[in-house]
Motif scaffolding. Structure first.
Motif, PDB file in Angstrom:
ATOM      1  N   THR A 285      16.481 -12.931  17.580  1.00 36.33           N
ATOM      2  CA  THR A 285      15.059 -12.496  18.016  1.00 36.33           C
ATOM      3  C   THR A 285      13.936 -12.558  16.992  1.00 36.33           C
ATOM      4  O   THR A 285      14.348 -12.377  15.686  1.00 36.33           O
ATOM      5  N   THR A 286      12.806 -12.646  17.483  1.00 37.45           N
ATOM      6  CA  THR A 286      11.683 -12.554  16.556  1.00 37.45           C
ATOM      7  C   THR A 286      11.093 -11.048  16.512  1.00 37.45           C
ATOM      8  O   THR A 286      11.159 -10.319  17.421  1.00 37.45           O
ATOM      9  N   PRO A 287      10.983 -10.601  15.015  1.00 36.00           N
ATOM     10  CA  PRO A 287      10.593  -9.062  15.111  1.00 36.00           C
ATOM     11  C   PRO A 287       9.200  -8.842  15.491  1.00 36.00           C
ATOM     12  O   PRO A 287       8.561  -9.621  15.522  1.00 36.00           O
ATOM     13  N   ARG A 288       8.985  -7.787  16.374  1.00 35.26           N
ATOM     14  CA  ARG A 288       7.561  -7.563  16.765  1.00 35.26           C
ATOM     15  C   ARG A 288       6.831  -6.830  15.964  1.00 35.26           C
ATOM     16  O   ARG A 288       5.517  -7.054  15.874  1.00 35.26           O
ATOM     17  N   LEU A 289       7.309  -6.076  14.943  1.00 36.18           N
ATOM     18  CA  LEU A 289       6.406  -5.325  13.862  1.00 36.18           C
ATOM     19  C   LEU A 289       6.595  -5.920  12.567  1.00 36.18           C
ATOM     20  O   LEU A 289       7.666  -6.120  12.129  1.00 36.18           O
TER      21      LEU A 289
ATOM     22  N   TRP B 247       2.840   1.944   7.635  1.00 38.61           N
ATOM     23  CA  TRP B 247       2.147   1.592   8.722  1.00 38.61           C
ATOM     24  C   TRP B 247       2.484   0.084   9.153  1.00 38.61           C
ATOM     25  O   TRP B 247       2.463  -0.702   8.013  1.00 38.61           O
ATOM     26  N   TYR B 248       2.642  -0.270  10.417  1.00 35.49           N
ATOM     27  CA  TYR B 248       3.072  -1.515  11.008  1.00 35.49           C
ATOM     28  C   TYR B 248       2.173  -2.145  11.672  1.00 35.49           C
ATOM     29  O   TYR B 248       1.628  -1.270  12.448  1.00 35.49           O
ATOM     30  N   ILE B 249       2.185  -3.358  11.809  1.00 34.05           N
ATOM     31  CA  ILE B 249       1.202  -4.114  12.905  1.00 34.05           C
ATOM     32  C   ILE B 249       2.110  -4.716  13.742  1.00 34.05           C
ATOM     33  O   ILE B 249       3.081  -5.489  13.456  1.00 34.05           O
ATOM     34  N   ASP B 250       1.877  -4.786  15.054  1.00 32.80           N
ATOM     35  CA  ASP B 250       2.411  -5.571  16.213  1.00 32.80           C
ATOM     36  C   ASP B 250       2.028  -6.870  15.900  1.00 32.80           C
ATOM     37  O   ASP B 250       0.486  -7.081  15.988  1.00 32.80           O
ATOM     38  N   TYR B 251       2.797  -8.046  15.842  1.00 34.93           N
ATOM     39  CA  TYR B 251       2.198  -9.436  15.623  1.00 34.93           C
ATOM     40  C   TYR B 251       1.105  -9.874  17.098  1.00 34.93           C
ATOM     41  O   TYR B 251       0.287 -10.467  16.858  1.00 34.93           O
ATOM     42  N   ARG B 252       1.286  -9.356  18.185  1.00 37.59           N
ATOM     43  CA  ARG B 252       0.454  -9.581  19.229  1.00 37.59           C
ATOM     44  C   ARG B 252      -0.743  -8.888  19.213  1.00 37.59           C
ATOM     45  O   ARG B 252      -1.583  -9.519  19.363  1.00 37.59           O
ATOM     46  N   ASP B 253      -0.988  -7.806  18.621  1.00 38.90           N
ATOM     47  CA  ASP B 253      -2.098  -7.121  17.989  1.00 38.90           C
ATOM     48  C   ASP B 253      -3.055  -7.805  17.250  1.00 38.90           C
ATOM     49  O   ASP B 253      -3.985  -8.152  17.261  1.00 38.90           O
ATOM     50  N   MET B 254      -2.195  -8.436  16.038  1.00 41.79           N
ATOM     51  CA  MET B 254      -2.882  -9.293  15.212  1.00 41.79           C
ATOM     52  C   MET B 254      -3.464 -10.636  15.868  1.00 41.79           C
ATOM     53  O   MET B 254      -4.631 -11.000  15.253  1.00 41.79           O
ATOM     54  N   ASP B 255      -2.755 -11.183  16.667  1.00 45.61           N
ATOM     55  CA  ASP B 255      -3.195 -12.498  17.146  1.00 45.61           C
ATOM     56  C   ASP B 255      -4.099 -12.246  18.057  1.00 45.61           C
ATOM     57  O   ASP B 255      -5.457 -13.042  18.205  1.00 45.61           O
ATOM     58  N   ARG B 256      -4.349 -10.861  18.824  1.00 42.75           N
ATOM     59  CA  ARG B 256      -5.491 -10.503  19.727  1.00 42.75           C
ATOM     60  C   ARG B 256      -6.755 -10.233  18.709  1.00 42.75           C
ATOM     61  O   ARG B 256      -7.895 -10.805  18.991  1.00 42.75           O
ATOM     62  N   PHE B 257      -6.514 -10.012  17.422  1.00 42.25           N
ATOM     63  CA  PHE B 257      -7.516  -9.513  16.566  1.00 42.25           C
ATOM     64  C   PHE B 257      -8.247 -10.679  16.137  1.00 42.25           C
ATOM     65  O   PHE B 257      -9.409 -10.871  16.101  1.00 42.25           O
ATOM     66  N   ILE B 258      -7.293 -12.044  15.772  1.00 38.97           N
ATOM     67  CA  ILE B 258      -7.818 -13.144  15.551  1.00 38.97           C
ATOM     68  C   ILE B 258      -8.595 -13.741  16.655  1.00 38.97           C
ATOM     69  O   ILE B 258      -9.862 -14.402  16.294  1.00 38.97           O
ATOM     70  N   GLU B 259      -8.005 -13.649  17.920  1.00 31.55           N
ATOM     71  CA  GLU B 259      -8.851 -14.342  19.122  1.00 31.55           C
ATOM     72  C   GLU B 259     -10.266 -13.693  19.220  1.00 31.55           C
ATOM     73  O   GLU B 259     -11.300 -14.413  19.374  1.00 31.55           O
TER      74      GLU B 259
ATOM     75  N   GLU C 176       1.421 -13.354   5.555  1.00 33.23           N
ATOM     76  CA  GLU C 176       1.869 -14.513   6.533  1.00 33.23           C
ATOM     77  C   GLU C 176       0.633 -15.103   7.016  1.00 33.23           C
ATOM     78  O   GLU C 176       0.675 -16.193   7.506  1.00 33.23           O
ATOM     79  N   TYR C 177      -0.484 -14.197   7.282  1.00 35.90           N
ATOM     80  CA  TYR C 177      -1.802 -14.935   7.781  1.00 35.90           C
ATOM     81  C   TYR C 177      -2.717 -15.320   6.882  1.00 35.90           C
ATOM     82  O   TYR C 177      -3.847 -15.832   7.158  1.00 35.90           O
ATOM     83  N   GLY C 178      -2.306 -15.203   5.476  1.00 43.64           N
ATOM     84  CA  GLY C 178      -3.307 -15.757   4.457  1.00 43.64           C
ATOM     85  C   GLY C 178      -4.634 -14.860   4.258  1.00 43.64           C
ATOM     86  O   GLY C 178      -5.623 -15.454   3.847  1.00 43.64           O
ATOM     87  N   LEU C 179      -4.335 -13.725   4.382  1.00 43.59           N
ATOM     88  CA  LEU C 179      -5.671 -12.441   4.352  1.00 43.59           C
ATOM     89  C   LEU C 179      -5.379 -11.876   3.259  1.00 43.59           C
ATOM     90  O   LEU C 179      -4.017 -11.372   2.932  1.00 43.59           O
ATOM     91  N   PRO C 180      -6.480 -11.194   2.631  1.00 46.07           N
ATOM     92  CA  PRO C 180      -6.279 -10.099   1.784  1.00 46.07           C
ATOM     93  C   PRO C 180      -5.939  -8.757   2.617  1.00 46.07           C
ATOM     94  O   PRO C 180      -6.137  -8.559   3.493  1.00 46.07           O
ATOM     95  N   TYR C 181      -4.993  -7.851   1.877  1.00 48.43           N
ATOM     96  CA  TYR C 181      -4.482  -6.861   2.374  1.00 48.43           C
ATOM     97  C   TYR C 181      -5.718  -5.862   2.755  1.00 48.43           C
ATOM     98  O   TYR C 181      -5.602  -5.303   3.708  1.00 48.43           O
ATOM     99  N   THR C 182      -6.755  -6.032   2.055  1.00 48.99           N
ATOM    100  CA  THR C 182      -7.876  -4.937   2.105  1.00 48.99           C
ATOM    101  C   THR C 182      -8.425  -5.501   3.645  1.00 48.99           C
ATOM    102  O   THR C 182      -9.045  -4.467   4.339  1.00 48.99           O
TER     103      THR C 182
END
Length: 64
Positions: free
Chosen positions: A3-7, A42-54, A16-22
């Motif tokens: 399975t792929t981790p969700r958080l 604190w953890y981030i859901d990959y789906r939320d990160m993808d929505r943020f980028i979109e 992983e996304y090549g962004l500064p932590y800040t």
């Protein structure tokens, strides 16, 4: 079955996304990126990160 981790921790998401932590931290504090608190981390859901980028994408010709 694998399975792929969700958080993921915010620092891992940033790497992983090549962004500064800040950038990740500031997006959360602006209310643009939800997080899940587990203990002190604190953890981030990959789906939320993808929505943020979109939502951050812009249309148009940036080269003109």
């Amino acid at each position: 079955m694998q399975t792929t981790p969700r958080l993921a921790k915010a620092s891992r998401i940033a790497r992983e996304y090549g962004l500064p932590y800040t950038t990740i931290r500031d997006a959360h504090f602006r209310g643009d990126l939800p997080v899940v608190f587990i203990g002190k981390a604190w953890y981030i859901d990959y789906r939320d990160m993808d929505r943020f980028i979109e939502r951050a994408k812009t249309a148009g010709d940036a080269g003109s």
